[in-house]
Write a protein that holds these residues in place. Structure first.
Motif, PDB file in Angstrom:
ATOM      1  N   VAL A  39       0.865  -1.185   0.000  1.00 14.23           N
ATOM      2  CA  VAL A  39       0.000   0.000   0.000  1.00 14.23           C
ATOM      3  C   VAL A  39       0.899   1.232   0.000  1.00 14.23           C
ATOM      4  O   VAL A  39       1.775   1.362   0.861  1.00 14.23           O
ATOM      5  N   ILE A  40       0.690   2.121  -0.973  1.00  8.58           N
ATOM      6  CA  ILE A  40       1.475   3.360  -1.041  1.00  8.58           C
ATOM      7  C   ILE A  40       0.916   4.342  -0.008  1.00  8.58           C
ATOM      8  O   ILE A  40      -0.303   4.483   0.132  1.00  8.58           O
ATOM      9  N   THR A  41       1.815   4.995   0.711  1.00  8.71           N
ATOM     10  CA  THR A  41       1.399   5.910   1.789  1.00  8.71           C
ATOM     11  C   THR A  41       2.056   7.283   1.624  1.00  8.71           C
ATOM     12  O   THR A  41       3.001   7.429   0.851  1.00  8.71           O
ATOM     13  N   SER A  42       1.554   8.247   2.369  1.00  5.32           N
ATOM     14  CA  SER A  42       2.127   9.603   2.328  1.00  5.32           C
ATOM     15  C   SER A  42       3.400   9.660   3.164  1.00  5.32           C
ATOM     16  O   SER A  42       3.444  10.303   4.214  1.00  5.32           O
ATOM     17  N   GLY A  43       4.419   8.966   2.707  1.00  8.79           N
ATOM     18  CA  GLY A  43       5.685   8.904   3.432  1.00  8.79           C
ATOM     19  C   GLY A  43       5.714   7.735   4.417  1.00  8.79           C
ATOM     20  O   GLY A  43       4.699   7.077   4.669  1.00  8.79           O
ATOM     21  N   GLY A  44       6.916   7.507   4.953  1.00 10.75           N
ATOM     22  CA  GLY A  44       7.116   6.373   5.869  1.00 10.75           C
ATOM     23  C   GLY A  44       6.376   6.559   7.192  1.00 10.75           C
ATOM     24  O   GLY A  44       5.902   5.596   7.787  1.00 10.75           O
ATOM     25  N   LEU A  45       6.281   7.809   7.657  1.00  9.19           N
ATOM     26  CA  LEU A  45       5.614   8.073   8.933  1.00  9.19           C
ATOM     27  C   LEU A  45       4.130   7.711   8.840  1.00  9.19           C
ATOM     28  O   LEU A  45       3.557   7.129   9.760  1.00  9.19           O
ATOM     29  N   ASP A  46       3.522   8.042   7.714  1.00 10.07           N
ATOM     30  CA  ASP A  46       2.126   7.687   7.472  1.00 10.07           C
ATOM     31  C   ASP A  46       1.979   6.157   7.482  1.00 10.07           C
ATOM     32  O   ASP A  46       1.018   5.625   8.048  1.00 10.07           O
ATOM     33  N   ALA A  47       2.944   5.465   6.877  1.00  7.43           N
ATOM     34  CA  ALA A  47       2.919   3.994   6.859  1.00  7.43           C
ATOM     35  C   ALA A  47       2.943   3.437   8.280  1.00  7.43           C
ATOM     36  O   ALA A  47       2.162   2.550   8.631  1.00  7.43           O
ATOM     37  N   LEU A  48       3.820   3.981   9.114  1.00  5.56           N
ATOM     38  CA  LEU A  48       3.910   3.533  10.516  1.00  5.56           C
ATOM     39  C   LEU A  48       2.601   3.785  11.246  1.00  5.56           C
ATOM     40  O   LEU A  48       2.077   2.923  11.959  1.00  5.56           O
ATOM     41  N   ASN A  49       2.078   4.991  11.057  1.00  6.98           N
ATOM     42  CA  ASN A  49       0.893   5.402  11.774  1.00  6.98           C
ATOM     43  C   ASN A  49      -0.331   4.578  11.355  1.00  6.98           C
ATOM     44  O   ASN A  49      -1.121   4.147  12.188  1.00  6.98           O
ATOM     45  N   LEU A  50      -0.472   4.338  10.059  1.00  6.95           N
ATOM     46  CA  LEU A  50      -1.592   3.521   9.575  1.00  6.95           C
ATOM     47  C   LEU A  50      -1.453   2.085  10.086  1.00  6.95           C
ATOM     48  O   LEU A  50      -2.450   1.457  10.469  1.00  6.95           O
ATOM     49  N   SER A  51      -0.238   1.577  10.117  1.00  6.39           N
ATOM     50  CA  SER A  51      -0.016   0.207  10.614  1.00  6.39           C
ATOM     51  C   SER A  51      -0.374   0.111  12.092  1.00  6.39           C
ATOM     52  O   SER A  51      -1.032  -0.832  12.528  1.00  6.39           O
ATOM     53  N   LEU A  52       0.065   1.115  12.850  1.00 14.76           N
ATOM     54  CA  LEU A  52      -0.260   1.128  14.280  1.00 14.76           C
ATOM     55  C   LEU A  52      -1.770   1.181  14.494  1.00 14.76           C
ATOM     56  O   LEU A  52      -2.318   0.464  15.333  1.00 14.76           O
ATOM     57  N   GLN A  53      -2.438   2.034  13.722  1.00 16.09           N
ATOM     58  CA  GLN A  53      -3.893   2.156  13.871  1.00 16.09           C
ATOM     59  C   GLN A  53      -4.596   0.852  13.518  1.00 16.09           C
ATOM     60  O   GLN A  53      -5.621   0.517  14.092  1.00 16.09           O
TER      61      GLN A  53
END
Lengths: 469, 469
Positions: free
Chosen positions: A169-183
């Protein structure tokens, strides 16, 4: 003092006097309320406070239990989670303070943007802009541009990690990827395991989501302390770990394959998920790209997060997560937040990555970073007092420096900022009541008169540091 | 049946038999637990269920109270908030279903990307890509590119809304702006007011954040029903409203200045915040841009959200919020999620907006949309049966159609999709137990053989619709 604090304190005395054995069940909330005469809410708050202090732990529907003798649990530490605004504000102020253009940016998290400039990528962007391509205007809905996902999947496959474009899944940067994964993987109150010294984004995100944080210390030799890890997952109902294992920020170590394999087995045995922050994966100096935990993942327990921010430019805000079976959950969250990632950049990146340009760019980038890191390291070990330790690892662009215990990294930061030089104080990366005697230096900037002068200032300040100014 | 449902049911009978007067306090949780013999948790769940049904309401620290006679509260309706996954999945499946390129996209939310194509913007992008501008690679940290914020602030000022660039925060599209605003102003359990028929993103976001949703119906003449609004804010402790007042999606109405002024007074009196979703603000067909609620806002109670997605391209993912005093809170949230917005696009937009290109582009866009909307409208009123109502408003690119009550919009959607035509079924925008007899048509696509054919198919299906297929 609140009633709940009063109750927590008296229960703490009972705990310390050894009333309950390790792993023994504590009186239920209701029982405790009856015994103590306090309300149910007060009892609940008191138990939660004790839990936050790591003295007791909870199991869903079963109640609260004593931890092992708290005095023996030196390895795994809990962190009290009531400083949300304070922590975030510190980082916010820090990031604002170092943004000015006239500051030598040893404190920033991104490599010198000059090094990330790829003429071929910009050429691709320019060419795409020339043609009337209607799909540049259209959002590429989650999970993102298919061609880009194919090319990212290919890069995993090349490392021996079977990957389908639908895993990405493409995300708005790596931080967004971390945050979406955590959520996706957690709900408020869940236990999460972090490294004791870690990228501050991890602290912010876990606090924001109301997670209970357990930390393990960094192993001086191996990076990841497997014994501490085992201890932590045995004592706490950890649901998710968020770890950096390659070119870890801020310290820089890369964990060996042998330890990664052990870690994967433990995750499997204990049914724990891992969110792997691997945004520095391409910045190795050796011959072979280090393996990610995804390589050792047999059960789809690893969500691997990365981005182009450290290789092509953080300004593009394009990252991704190897989400596997969690792809749909993550897309659901995107549909409620960013919707998608800039399609113009995604299209250009897909075109750019389909040629060999990226590999060439990475090779040059790695060589430059290697040269610069060595130059900074040589300078620092020569010019810093002997009681400073500069941690060198062959990857990335950070140098982590352990100062003598009496030197306050925050004071170094403030002093340098007055002289228009930023550094990252250790206090951004860990929580300690001791003096934070570490600093992180970004060594991706060419040594010239200005940067050399800034380094001189830094080493001189440390050499002549007086504990009582 | 769960114990809590059993208890809720018996309490409901008591309520209906008139045991408690309007606004009378109900027995406390503890009292109720003692009386009923149920556990405190069961009682809590039962009360929350009754609250969700709009029969009782809670005041912080004071307990639960009877609403006005529930039978008289016909205007303000509560919505039960336990369908999170189901709603989100419906929208998810819907968005996936209409993505294919060979589908005539009357169902999508974005205008035809051909209309948004601005040669000058693409030229600007292309020129920027040619030069070695290092700051394209650098993230422009929150609140975003200063030049862009200045130009956005200017546009507010031109409408008579005093605005400083520091009031504006650039976001990853309008949806991100809404979501960040909601996160800033609410905590789980807070009451929020929505329009009964509204952009589905509002439903998703409020559910995701665990908010209690109160809806007011759409006024057939004025769009916003002020009486219903007053009724709702009198009966429920509403903290935030999320409203669209200009070219409302999906219906299309624009609320008059007189009503906006009244609304602003009510917000002020009752100390309620408004998140205004105004992403269609530029797509008016008249001579003057409609005012936003920000114009009437004396107390910094309005967070105005907009974007370039409906004017230059949703693919760019650039929006903003007029955050005012909430700017810093919103930036804090960005530092934990997207970090920032693509700096390359922000830089190009800033350059583009500094010329008159955007105004010219908007003028052409408005004229084209006006012509197309009229064409579609004329066609539809001529070819749809008389018992269908096509709602025409002079702005935007949506036509909202009320079908006779026996026609199921979902069936129309499924039937048309089999014929490779998408439409948006009304069920995406409201929650009703009745047959959802509305559809929304995107009329921004030039009428050619293909689109004309698709419209023929649609009108014929509706004309020959049989309620029992």
């Amino acid at each position: 003092m609140y009633k709940s604090e009063q109750l927590a304190l008296s229960l703490k005395h009972l705990i310390e006097s050894g009333v309950w054995k390790p792993n023994e069940k504590l009186p239920s909330l209701r029982q405790q309320a009856e015994t103590s005469g306090f309300s149910l809410i007060t009892v609940m708050n008191a138990y939660q406070e004790l839990e936050a202090q790591g003295l007791i732990y909870s199991k869903e529907k079963l109640g609260y239990f004593m931890t092992e003798d708290p005095n023996t649990i030196k390895i795994a530490k809990t962190v009290i989670l009531n400083e949300k605004i304070e922590i975030n504000s510190t980082i916010f102020r820090y990031l604002k303070s170092i943004q000015s253009e006239d500051i030598i940016p040893f404190g920033i998290a991104f490599p010198d943007s000059q090094l990330l400039y790829s003429p071929k990528l910009m050429q691709t962007l320019g060419q795409r802009a020339k043609h009337r391509l209607s799909y540049e205007q259209m959002p590429s809905l989650p999970p993102g541009n298919l061609d880009l996902r194919k090319l990212i999947a290919q890069r995993y496959c090349m490392q021996g990690i079977p990957t389908d474009p639908s895993d990405i899944v493409i995300t708005s940067g790596g931080l967004d990827a971390l945050n979406l994964s955590l959520q996706t993987l957690t709900k408020p109150g869940d236990y999460i395991l972090l490294q004791e010294t870690v990228f501050y984004g991890a602290w912010q995100a876990t606090e924001h989501l109301g997670l209970k944080v357990i930390t393990i210390p960094v192993h001086p030799e191996h990076g990841l302390d497997l014994d501490a890890f085992k201890n932590a997952i045995t004592h706490y109902p950890i649901k998710v770990c968020l770890l950096m294992l390659n070119s870890q920020n801020p310290i820089g170590f890369t964990v060996s394959d042998a330890i990664k394999l052990q870690l994967a087995k433990l995750l499997q045995e204990h049914q724990i998920y891992l969110i792997e922050d691997d945004v520095y994966e391409e910045l190795y100096f050796g011959h072979k790209k280090p393996l990610s935990m995804k390589y050792f993942d047999q059960q789809n327990r690893v969500l691997h997060c990365s981005s182009f921010s450290k290789t092509l430019g953080a300004g593009f805000r394009v990252g991704w997560v190897y989400a596997g079976k969690f792809s749909e959950s993550i897309q659901h969250l995107q549909l409620m937040s960013t919707l998608s990632v800039n399609s113009f950049i995604q299209n250009a990146l897909a075109e750019y990555l389909s040629h060999r340009y990226y590999e060439k760019h990475l090779k040059t980038l790695r060589n430059t970073l290697k040269r610069l890191k060595n130059q900074y390291y040589q300078y620092l070990i020569k010019n810093l007092p002997d009681n400073c330790q500069v941690h060198y690892y062959p990857s990335g662009y950070f140098l982590w420096i352990t100062l003598p215990a009496y030197i306050d990294g925050n004071r170094v930061y403030h002093h340098m900022l007055e002289h228009k030089v930023s550094i990252a104080p250790g206090s951004l990366f860990y929580r300690s009541e001791k003096i934070p005697h570490h600093i992180r230096i970004n060594c991706s900037f060419e040594l010239n008169d200005k940067t050399q002068n800034a380094l001189d200032l830094l080493t001189q300040y440390i050499a002549h540091y007086e504990s009582n100014p």
